[in-house]
Design a protein around this motif. Structure first.
Motif, PDB file in Angstrom:
ATOM      1  N   UNK A 147       0.858  -1.177   0.000  1.00  0.00           N
ATOM      2  CA  UNK A 147       0.000   0.000   0.000  1.00  0.00           C
ATOM      3  C   UNK A 147       0.896   1.230   0.000  1.00  0.00           C
ATOM      4  N   UNK A 148       0.629   2.151  -0.914  1.00  0.00           N
ATOM      5  CA  UNK A 148       1.422   3.378  -1.022  1.00  0.00           C
ATOM      6  C   UNK A 148       0.481   4.572  -0.848  1.00  0.00           C
ATOM      7  N   UNK A 149       0.685   5.349   0.203  1.00  0.00           N
ATOM      8  CA  UNK A 149      -0.091   6.570   0.418  1.00  0.00           C
ATOM      9  C   UNK A 149       0.538   7.704  -0.384  1.00  0.00           C
ATOM     10  N   UNK A 150      -0.300   8.554  -0.971  1.00  0.00           N
ATOM     11  CA  UNK A 150       0.254   9.640  -1.777  1.00  0.00           C
ATOM     12  C   UNK A 150       0.881  10.739  -0.917  1.00  0.00           C
ATOM     13  N   UNK A 151       0.580  10.736   0.384  1.00  0.00           N
ATOM     14  CA  UNK A 151       1.221  11.656   1.332  1.00  0.00           C
ATOM     15  C   UNK A 151       1.591  10.857   2.569  1.00  0.00           C
ATOM     16  N   UNK A 152       2.659  11.247   3.229  1.00  0.00           N
ATOM     17  CA  UNK A 152       3.114  10.524   4.412  1.00  0.00           C
ATOM     18  C   UNK A 152       2.169  10.794   5.578  1.00  0.00           C
ATOM     19  N   UNK A 153       1.478   9.764   6.102  1.00  0.00           N
ATOM     20  CA  UNK A 153       0.590   9.985   7.247  1.00  0.00           C
ATOM     21  C   UNK A 153       1.375  10.430   8.478  1.00  0.00           C
ATOM     22  N   UNK A 154       0.840  11.416   9.187  1.00  0.00           N
ATOM     23  CA  UNK A 154       1.489  11.868  10.412  1.00  0.00           C
ATOM     24  C   UNK A 154       1.333  10.805  11.490  1.00  0.00           C
ATOM     25  N   UNK A 155       0.163  10.216  11.576  1.00  0.00           N
ATOM     26  CA  UNK A 155      -0.099   9.169  12.565  1.00  0.00           C
ATOM     27  C   UNK A 155      -0.035   7.815  11.865  1.00  0.00           C
ATOM     28  N   UNK A 156       1.129   7.173  11.936  1.00  0.00           N
ATOM     29  CA  UNK A 156       1.302   5.895  11.245  1.00  0.00           C
ATOM     30  C   UNK A 156       0.387   4.814  11.799  1.00  0.00           C
ATOM     31  N   UNK A 157       0.219   4.797  13.110  1.00  0.00           N
ATOM     32  CA  UNK A 157      -0.629   3.770  13.720  1.00  0.00           C
ATOM     33  C   UNK A 157      -2.059   3.892  13.208  1.00  0.00           C
ATOM     34  N   UNK A 158      -2.586   5.112  13.139  1.00  0.00           N
ATOM     35  CA  UNK A 158      -3.946   5.312  12.634  1.00  0.00           C
ATOM     36  C   UNK A 158      -4.056   4.865  11.183  1.00  0.00           C
ATOM     37  N   UNK A 159      -3.025   5.162  10.392  1.00  0.00           N
ATOM     38  CA  UNK A 159      -3.034   4.764   8.978  1.00  0.00           C
ATOM     39  C   UNK A 159      -2.986   3.250   8.845  1.00  0.00           C
ATOM     40  N   UNK A 160      -2.133   2.600   9.623  1.00  0.00           N
ATOM     41  CA  UNK A 160      -1.994   1.144   9.525  1.00  0.00           C
ATOM     42  C   UNK A 160      -3.264   0.426   9.975  1.00  0.00           C
ATOM     43  N   UNK A 161      -3.978   0.994  10.941  1.00  0.00           N
ATOM     44  CA  UNK A 161      -5.207   0.371  11.424  1.00  0.00           C
ATOM     45  C   UNK A 161      -6.289   0.332  10.355  1.00  0.00           C
ATOM     46  N   UNK A 162      -6.183   1.166   9.345  1.00  0.00           N
ATOM     47  CA  UNK A 162      -7.186   1.167   8.281  1.00  0.00           C
ATOM     48  C   UNK A 162      -6.983   0.016   7.304  1.00  0.00           C
ATOM     49  N   UNK A 163      -5.840  -0.679   7.393  1.00  0.00           N
ATOM     50  CA  UNK A 163      -5.481  -1.710   6.421  1.00  0.00           C
ATOM     51  C   UNK A 163      -5.736  -3.103   6.980  1.00  0.00           C
ATOM     52  N   UNK A 164      -6.389  -3.928   6.197  1.00  0.00           N
ATOM     53  CA  UNK A 164      -6.613  -5.320   6.588  1.00  0.00           C
ATOM     54  C   UNK A 164      -6.288  -6.236   5.418  1.00  0.00           C
ATOM     55  N   UNK A 165      -5.806  -7.436   5.753  1.00  0.00           N
ATOM     56  CA  UNK A 165      -5.541  -8.467   4.757  1.00  0.00           C
ATOM     57  C   UNK A 165      -6.294  -9.727   5.188  1.00  0.00           C
ATOM     58  N   UNK A 166      -7.169 -10.197   4.325  1.00  0.00           N
ATOM     59  CA  UNK A 166      -7.933 -11.415   4.606  1.00  0.00           C
ATOM     60  C   UNK A 166      -7.539 -12.467   3.587  1.00  0.00           C
ATOM     61  N   UNK A 167      -7.265 -13.681   4.065  1.00  0.00           N
ATOM     62  CA  UNK A 167      -6.818 -14.743   3.160  1.00  0.00           C
ATOM     63  C   UNK A 167      -7.650 -15.997   3.345  1.00  0.00           C
ATOM     64  N   UNK A 168      -7.783 -16.746   2.258  1.00  0.00           N
ATOM     65  CA  UNK A 168      -8.423 -18.058   2.271  1.00  0.00           C
ATOM     66  C   UNK A 168      -7.489 -19.027   1.556  1.00  0.00           C
ATOM     67  N   UNK A 169      -6.896 -20.006   2.284  1.00  0.00           N
ATOM     68  CA  UNK A 169      -7.050 -20.261   3.717  1.00  0.00           C
ATOM     69  C   UNK A 169      -6.387 -19.169   4.559  1.00  0.00           C
ATOM     70  N   UNK A 170      -6.774 -19.112   5.835  1.00  0.00           N
ATOM     71  CA  UNK A 170      -6.266 -18.072   6.726  1.00  0.00           C
ATOM     72  C   UNK A 170      -4.779 -18.263   6.983  1.00  0.00           C
ATOM     73  N   UNK A 171      -4.050 -17.157   6.972  1.00  0.00           N
ATOM     74  CA  UNK A 171      -2.621 -17.186   7.297  1.00  0.00           C
ATOM     75  C   UNK A 171      -2.275 -15.858   7.956  1.00  0.00           C
ATOM     76  N   UNK A 172      -1.442 -15.898   8.982  1.00  0.00           N
ATOM     77  CA  UNK A 172      -1.067 -14.686   9.686  1.00  0.00           C
ATOM     78  C   UNK A 172       0.080 -13.986   8.968  1.00  0.00           C
ATOM     79  N   UNK A 173       0.016 -12.665   8.968  1.00  0.00           N
ATOM     80  CA  UNK A 173       1.072 -11.859   8.385  1.00  0.00           C
ATOM     81  C   UNK A 173       1.178 -10.551   9.132  1.00  0.00           C
ATOM     82  N   UNK A 174       2.017  -9.652   8.637  1.00  0.00           N
ATOM     83  CA  UNK A 174       2.205  -8.372   9.315  1.00  0.00           C
ATOM     84  C   UNK A 174       2.646  -7.305   8.320  1.00  0.00           C
ATOM     85  N   UNK A 175       2.292  -6.049   8.644  1.00  0.00           N
ATOM     86  CA  UNK A 175       2.730  -4.905   7.845  1.00  0.00           C
ATOM     87  C   UNK A 175       4.108  -4.446   8.288  1.00  0.00           C
TER      88      UNK A 175
END
Length: 450
Positions: free
Chosen positions: A206-234
């Motif tokens: 994911x590439x934001x066109x401007x650098x978010x000041x609050x990275x945590x708030x920006x990252x919380x907006x992102x989700x990845x769902x997989x089938x089958x389920x697998x854990x990952x991280x940003x």
């Protein structure tokens, strides 16, 4: 319960209030008693704005002044009657979220209108153009909740009517204004949404066109769902870019959905998400090309089966000093991910600091080139070095293969497929291109803002 039924109840109640009452006193004497009910005080923002006083009075009577109390009338000889007062609790009240005349309201916070001591019998929430905002009533019709997001920097109107079973009514008319962003932030994806299938090594980006000041708030907006389920991280690649991957390569056939629900979210400093976006991809077969400098060969595996062995020539083991800058021609060892393909690619040594006028300088059209790194490492057709392939390294860092093998590789490998190089004297930078898999998992987890 229909609104027509409630209004029928109200009409019935008003009709009863207009009846003249007759009281017997000692047989032949009688007196007529008239009851008139008026509001007990002026209307408030969330209280009743009208009463049934005039409807309850006989036609021949003048209605009492607004704000006066109802009184019983009796013969002059009778003592003064007690003044009946309608309890405030018998009248409905209306409350809203957001509160009346609020400003800076989030456009994704639901509007909630609630009636207390009654039910909502009429309600409209409209945007500046007069369009109704959609929503749903609770089962008991005491609460209405909006079901769609609002727009930024807009004034919305709420008009509500509540009533009790006895017919007492309250109305509320108010407005509120949504927040006005100082600037909005747009999320882009890689792979490109047109790519529906990717290799087992493709990170989700994911590439934001401007650098978010609050990275945590920006990252919380992102989700990845997989089938089958697998854990990952940003992992924050830079101040605008995040990569997502699991601990190990994706499993072939995995369906991946990436959602960026940024709209209405405050990224800090008045920055808000511009629009929600979604990406859907499927992981294709497991394709891994293993290149060993010791053997000067590339072995290609598809779904763990060896399908082809190709002689290669890697970057020569040489470092140049150009105007005080050290330029290594060695092909770095590490895990690469295919990221671009070109039928013909113009390549120049000047892009990494080696002037084309030098003995080893070049500016040429290179056929069948598959990019592996941002630093300029490609696998490509090299008819000029066929005699060296499988024997010695003569390239400037790219992986040279013969034209027939290059055509096959170009047709077979694509975005997200893996190329592993081992045995050379330098190491691939972990942030060069999609070199995500060169970062240890424990270190990767530390790259999240959450």
């Amino acid at each position: 319960m229909t609104h027509q039924f409630r209004f029928a109840q109200i009409a019935a109640f008003l009709a009863v209030g207009a009846i003249a009452l007759t009281a017997c006193s000692g047989g032949s004497q009688s007196a007529t008693v008239t009851v008139t009910v008026a509001a007990t005080g002026p209307p408030t923002a969330i209280g009743p704005t009208s009463t049934a006083a005039s409807a309850l009075s006989p036609a021949s009577s003048s209605p009492p002044a607004t704000g006066t109390l109802a009184r019983l009338t009796s013969p002059a000889s009778s003592p003064a009657a007690t003044t009946p007062v309608l309890p405030t609790a018998d009248r409905p009240t209306i409350s809203t979220v957001p509160t009346p005349r609020a400003t800076g309201v989030s456009p994704i916070t639901p509007i909630v209108v609630t009636a207390t001591a009654g039910t909502l019998v009429d309600l409209s929430v409209t945007n500046p153009a007069g369009r109704l905002i959609s929503g749903d009533y609770s089962t008991d019709e005491k609460t209405w909740t909006s079901s769609e997001p609002l727009a930024y920097d807009r004034k919305y109107s709420i008009d509500a009517v509540a009533a009790t079973a006895a017919g007492r009514r309250s109305t509320l008319t108010t407005q509120f204004t949504t927040v006005k962003p100082a600037q909005t932030v747009f999320p882009s994806f890689f792979p490109n949404p047109k790519l529906t299938t990717v290799g087992i090594g493709q990170p989700m980006v994911v590439i934001f066109d401007k650098a978010p000041i609050n990275r945590a708030a920006a990252e919380k907006t992102l989700t990845v769902t997989t089938v089958p389920a697998v854990k990952g991280s940003w992992y924050w690649w830079d101040n605008r870019t995040l990569h997502y991957r699991p601990q190990n390569y994706w499993t072939p056939g995995t369906k991946i959905t990436v959602a960026a629900k940024v709209y209405g979210v405050n990224f800090g400093g008045g920055m808000y998400g511009e629009i929600d976006r979604t990406l859907n991809v499927t992981v294709g077969p497991a394709k891994i090309a293993k290149i060993d400098d010791a053997t000067k060969k590339m072995q290609v595996y598809i779904d763990n089966k060896l399908v082809r062995t190709v002689p290669v020539s890697l970057g020569r083991n040489q470092t140049l000093d150009v105007n005080g800058k050290k330029i290594s021609l060695v092909t770095p060892s590490g895990i690469y991910v295919a990221q671009e393909k070109y039928a013909v690619r113009q390549m120049s040594s000047a892009t990494y600091g080696l002037p084309t006028s030098y003995d080893l300088g070049y500016d040429s059209k290179i056929p069948l080139a598959v990019r592996l790194s941002n630093g300029g490492i490609f696998i490509h057709s090299a008819p000029w070095s066929v005699a060296d392939q499988g024997i010695r390294n003569v390239s400037h860092g790219c992986i040279n293969i013969n034209p027939a093998a290059a055509q096959w590789f170009y047709n077979t490998f694509s975005y997200g497929d893996i190329v592993q190089v081992t045995g050379t004297s330098t190491t691939l930078a972990p942030t060069d291109g999609f070199s995500d898999w060169n970062i240890p998992w424990a270190t990767w987890l530390q790259g999240s803002a959450l």
